[in-house]
Design an enzyme around this catalytic site. Structure first.
Site, mmCIF file in Angstrom:
data_model
loop_
_atom_site.group_PDB
_atom_site.id
_atom_site.type_symbol
_atom_site.label_atom_id
_atom_site.label_comp_id
_atom_site.label_asym_id
_atom_site.label_seq_id
_atom_site.Cartn_x
_atom_site.Cartn_y
_atom_site.Cartn_z
ATOM 1 C CE1 TYR A 67 10.461 35.877 34.145
ATOM 2 C CE2 TYR A 67 9.838 34.063 32.855
ATOM 3 C CZ TYR A 67 10.353 35.249 32.882
ATOM 4 O OH TYR A 67 11.113 35.597 31.779
ATOM 5 C CG PHE A 78 14.969 34.083 30.329
ATOM 6 C CD1 PHE A 78 15.170 35.419 30.780
ATOM 7 C CD2 PHE A 78 16.233 33.293 30.059
ATOM 8 C CE1 PHE A 78 16.363 35.677 31.444
ATOM 9 C CE2 PHE A 78 17.494 33.764 30.765
ATOM 10 C CZ PHE A 78 17.570 34.907 31.284
ATOM 11 C CG HIS A 187 20.056 39.089 33.225
ATOM 12 N ND1 HIS A 187 18.675 39.597 33.365
ATOM 13 C CD2 HIS A 187 20.103 37.947 33.522
ATOM 14 C CE1 HIS A 187 17.944 38.722 33.551
ATOM 15 N NE2 HIS A 187 18.684 37.510 33.943
#
Length: 220
Positions: A67, A78, A187
């Protein structure tokens, strides 16, 4: 080259750390941290390995990039740090777990609890510039993480590889499907989750496989 990484990985990867591409990658990353804001914090680049020693690996989930927003990335794909709002992909992962297993949504997006149960949360690229998705792609990280996938696939048996999206699926093409369970779907991002991520039941399928091979299920 001396790399600060959990010892069982360090032993297996020492030859990799001496290769020219990795030395060039290290020089690039060090320079980037000096002149840009880079995520995750330097001490957490190898957090996925530190939290999940090689001997413990029984599930591998492949992500792409860390991220790139403040306070989010901490070295596990994640996953976000405690107290950080759930990014959309993680929210969808949690929704699928809830639908698949009938368990309530957790309060935290920190997935270290998975890593500590033997889930290797591996991004293909381990660093990124703030606000610039993909900015550290094609600098050498992909070669390194390809080696991780190869190492786990070759040296272990009965590992569950969870590959969401075409990028992860390409990275897992060489995995021997007679030796491991490979689970694939679109995804979990909002762009594709409704095209087959929701309803994939990967979490129950992973646990069924682990139990079938004498391992404890993951408490997702």
């Amino acid at each position: 080259m001396d790399v600060r990484i959990e010892q069982s990985w360090k032993t297996r990867l020492q030859n990799e750390f001496e290769k020219e591409y990795f030395i060039n990658l290290t020089n690039f990353v060090k320079k980037e941290y000096k002149i840009h804001t880079i995520y995750p914090p330097g001490r957490l680049i190898f957090n996925a390995f530190d939290k999940c020693p090689f001997e413990n690996v029984r599930v591998v989930i492949l992500g792409q990039d860390p991220y790139h927003g403040p306070g989010q990335a901490h070295g596990l794909c994640f996953s976000v740090q405690d107290g950080v709002a759930f990014p959309p992909s993680l929210s969808n992962i949690y929704k699928e777990i809830q639908n698949d297993l009938g368990i309530s949504l957790p309060d935290s997006g920190n997935l270290e609890r998975w890593a500590e149960q033997g889930v290797l949360l591996l991004n293909a690229t381990l660093t990124v510039r703030a606000g610039q998705a993909g900015s550290h792609q094609n600098k050498g990280w992909e070669l390194f993480t390809d080696e991780i996938v190869r190492l786990v696939a070759n040296e272990k048996s009965n590992v569950v590889f969870i590959l969401w999206g075409s990028y992860a699926q390409r990275k897992g093409e060489t995995i021997d499907r007679t030796k491991h369970l490979v689970l694939e779907s679109p995804h979990p991002s909002p762009l594709s989750a409704s095209r087959g991520f929701f309803g994939n039941k990967h979490f129950s399928k992973a646990n069924d496989y682990l139990e079938k091979h004498g391992m404890k299920p993951v408490e997702w």
